[in-house]
Design a protein around this motif. Sequence first.
Motif, PDB file in Angstrom:
ATOM      1  N   ALA A  35       0.829  -1.209   0.000  1.00  7.78           N
ATOM      2  CA  ALA A  35       0.000   0.000   0.000  1.00  7.78           C
ATOM      3  C   ALA A  35       0.862   1.257   0.000  1.00  7.78           C
ATOM      4  CB  ALA A  35      -0.930  -0.003   1.215  1.00  7.78           C
ATOM      5  N   LYS A  36       1.960   1.233   0.745  1.00  4.09           N
ATOM      6  CA  LYS A  36       2.860   2.395   0.820  1.00  4.09           C
ATOM      7  C   LYS A  36       3.628   2.618  -0.480  1.00  4.09           C
ATOM      8  CE  LYS A  36       4.454   2.749   5.584  1.00  4.09           C
ATOM      9  NZ  LYS A  36       5.618   2.550   6.439  1.00  4.09           N
ATOM     10  N   TYR A  37       3.968   1.527  -1.124  1.00  7.94           N
ATOM     11  CA  TYR A  37       4.815   1.574  -2.309  1.00  7.94           C
ATOM     12  C   TYR A  37       4.134   0.900  -3.495  1.00  7.94           C
ATOM     13  CZ  TYR A  37       8.450   2.678   1.124  1.00  7.94           C
ATOM     14  OH  TYR A  37       9.185   3.263   2.131  1.00  7.94           O
ATOM     15  N   LYS A  84       3.472  -0.424  -6.963  1.00  6.86           N
ATOM     16  CA  LYS A  84       4.501  -0.697  -7.970  1.00  6.86           C
ATOM     17  C   LYS A  84       4.411   0.226  -9.171  1.00  6.86           C
ATOM     18  CE  LYS A  84       1.929  -4.570  -9.883  1.00  6.86           C
ATOM     19  NZ  LYS A  84       1.891  -6.002 -10.047  1.00  6.86           N
ATOM     20  N   ASP A  85       3.214   0.677  -9.515  1.00 12.10           N
ATOM     21  CA  ASP A  85       3.095   1.563 -10.677  1.00 12.10           C
ATOM     22  C   ASP A  85       3.674   2.957 -10.406  1.00 12.10           C
ATOM     23  OD1 ASP A  85       0.922   1.901  -8.878  1.00 12.10           O
ATOM     24  OD2 ASP A  85      -0.204   2.978 -10.416  1.00 12.10           O
ATOM     25  N   ARG A  86       3.901   3.289  -9.132  1.00 12.52           N
ATOM     26  CA  ARG A  86       4.453   4.600  -8.795  1.00 12.52           C
ATOM     27  C   ARG A  86       5.919   4.563  -8.382  1.00 12.52           C
ATOM     28  NH1 ARG A  86       0.928   7.727  -4.734  1.00 12.52           N
ATOM     29  NH2 ARG A  86       2.225   9.430  -5.465  1.00 12.52           N
ATOM     30  N   VAL A  87       6.399   3.422  -7.948  1.00 14.09           N
ATOM     31  CA  VAL A  87       7.745   3.387  -7.382  1.00 14.09           C
ATOM     32  C   VAL A  87       8.726   2.478  -8.114  1.00 14.09           C
ATOM     33  CG1 VAL A  87       6.865   3.942  -5.087  1.00 14.09           C
ATOM     34  CG2 VAL A  87       7.237   1.559  -5.707  1.00 14.09           C
ATOM     35  N   LYS A  88       8.262   1.777  -9.114  1.00 14.22           N
ATOM     36  CA  LYS A  88       9.142   0.827  -9.796  1.00 14.22           C
ATOM     37  C   LYS A  88      10.409   1.527 -10.294  1.00 14.22           C
ATOM     38  CE  LYS A  88       9.237  -2.879 -13.111  1.00 14.22           C
ATOM     39  NZ  LYS A  88       8.449  -3.728 -13.977  1.00 14.22           N
ATOM     40  N   GLY A  89      11.538   0.987  -9.872  1.00 12.64           N
ATOM     41  CA  GLY A  89      12.820   1.524 -10.294  1.00 12.64           C
ATOM     42  C   GLY A  89      13.273   2.752  -9.519  1.00 12.64           C
ATOM     43  N   ARG A  90      12.548   3.119  -8.489  1.00 10.44           N
ATOM     44  CA  ARG A  90      12.884   4.298  -7.693  1.00 10.44           C
ATOM     45  C   ARG A  90      13.275   3.877  -6.278  1.00 10.44           C
ATOM     46  NH1 ARG A  90       8.378   8.852  -8.769  1.00 10.44           N
ATOM     47  NH2 ARG A  90       9.746   9.882  -7.270  1.00 10.44           N
ATOM     48  N   SER A  91      14.087   4.689  -5.636  1.00 12.37           N
ATOM     49  CA  SER A  91      14.516   4.374  -4.276  1.00 12.37           C
ATOM     50  C   SER A  91      13.986   5.360  -3.253  1.00 12.37           C
ATOM     51  CB  SER A  91      16.054   4.350  -4.215  1.00 12.37           C
ATOM     52  OG  SER A  91      16.579   5.638  -4.529  1.00 12.37           O
ATOM     53  N   ASP A  92      13.076   6.224  -3.655  1.00 13.42           N
ATOM     54  CA  ASP A  92      12.519   7.208  -2.742  1.00 13.42           C
ATOM     55  C   ASP A  92      11.780   6.529  -1.593  1.00 13.42           C
ATOM     56  OD1 ASP A  92      12.447   7.831  -5.568  1.00 13.42           O
ATOM     57  OD2 ASP A  92      11.645   9.797  -5.071  1.00 13.42           O
ATOM     58  N   LYS A  93      11.745   7.199  -0.459  1.00 10.84           N
ATOM     59  CA  LYS A  93      10.930   6.743   0.648  1.00 10.84           C
ATOM     60  C   LYS A  93       9.472   7.062   0.307  1.00 10.84           C
ATOM     61  CE  LYS A  93      10.651   6.801   5.614  1.00 10.84           C
ATOM     62  NZ  LYS A  93      11.184   7.246   6.869  1.00 10.84           N
ATOM     63  N   TYR A  94       8.532   6.341   0.921  1.00 14.01           N
ATOM     64  CA  TYR A  94       7.116   6.487   0.582  1.00 14.01           C
ATOM     65  C   TYR A  94       6.611   7.917   0.709  1.00 14.01           C
ATOM     66  CZ  TYR A  94       6.104   6.533   5.576  1.00 14.01           C
ATOM     67  OH  TYR A  94       6.075   6.867   6.902  1.00 14.01           O
ATOM     68  N   ASN A  95       7.176   8.703   1.593  1.00 18.53           N
ATOM     69  CA  ASN A  95       6.694  10.079   1.764  1.00 18.53           C
ATOM     70  C   ASN A  95       7.428  11.081   0.873  1.00 18.53           C
ATOM     71  OD1 ASN A  95       9.125  10.030   3.100  1.00 18.53           O
ATOM     72  ND2 ASN A  95       8.396  11.048   4.934  1.00 18.53           N
ATOM     73  N   GLU A  96       8.309  10.583  -0.014  1.00 16.29           N
ATOM     74  CA  GLU A  96       9.087  11.471  -0.876  1.00 16.29           C
ATOM     75  C   GLU A  96       8.676  11.422  -2.335  1.00 16.29           C
ATOM     76  OE1 GLU A  96      13.026  10.091  -0.048  1.00 16.29           O
ATOM     77  OE2 GLU A  96      13.233  11.396   1.700  1.00 16.29           O
ATOM     78  N   TYR A  97       7.999  10.401  -2.781  1.00 13.73           N
ATOM     79  CA  TYR A  97       7.625  10.344  -4.196  1.00 13.73           C
ATOM     80  C   TYR A  97       6.275  11.008  -4.411  1.00 13.73           C
ATOM     81  CZ  TYR A  97       4.956   6.145  -2.910  1.00 13.73           C
ATOM     82  OH  TYR A  97       4.095   5.259  -2.333  1.00 13.73           O
ATOM     83  N   SER A  98       6.114  11.468  -5.631  1.00 10.35           N
ATOM     84  CA  SER A  98       4.854  12.157  -5.931  1.00 10.35           C
ATOM     85  C   SER A  98       4.058  11.408  -6.965  1.00 10.35           C
ATOM     86  CB  SER A  98       5.137  13.564  -6.424  1.00 10.35           C
ATOM     87  OG  SER A  98       6.051  13.536  -7.498  1.00 10.35           O
TER      88      SER A  98
END
Length: 116
Positions: A98-100, A102-116
């Motif tokens: 839920a926090k991460y 996959k369609d928003r964070v795939k290939g990224r290392s940002d913390k859950y509160n840092e990605y937009s």
Amino acid sequence: MIDEALKQKLIAFRRERDWEQFHTPKDVAISLSIEAAELLEWFQWRRDEEVTEMLTGKKREALEDEIADVAVYLTYLCHDLDVDLAAAVERKMHKNAAKYPKDRVKGRSDKYNEYS
């Protein structure tokens, strides 16, 4: 995860030495942290090439010993606090999904509160 037979061996090993008296949850958690730090120390100041070399050499067993120490203390802590580790990991995976997403964070290392 450690299977039930090995877990029982660990518990028996500790009981036979009368170490339960020293293994309060606080002290086991402290020991777990210390052992995890010793695992980190194995990698400290080493380049990736050095780590790869150590993994294929005579020092690999030392790394496995540190990993085993972490697993032993985690097993004791879960036993003593009546935590089902597999169930706890499963629950945490659902929270992480839920926090991460996959369609928003795939290939990224940002913390859950840092990605937009």
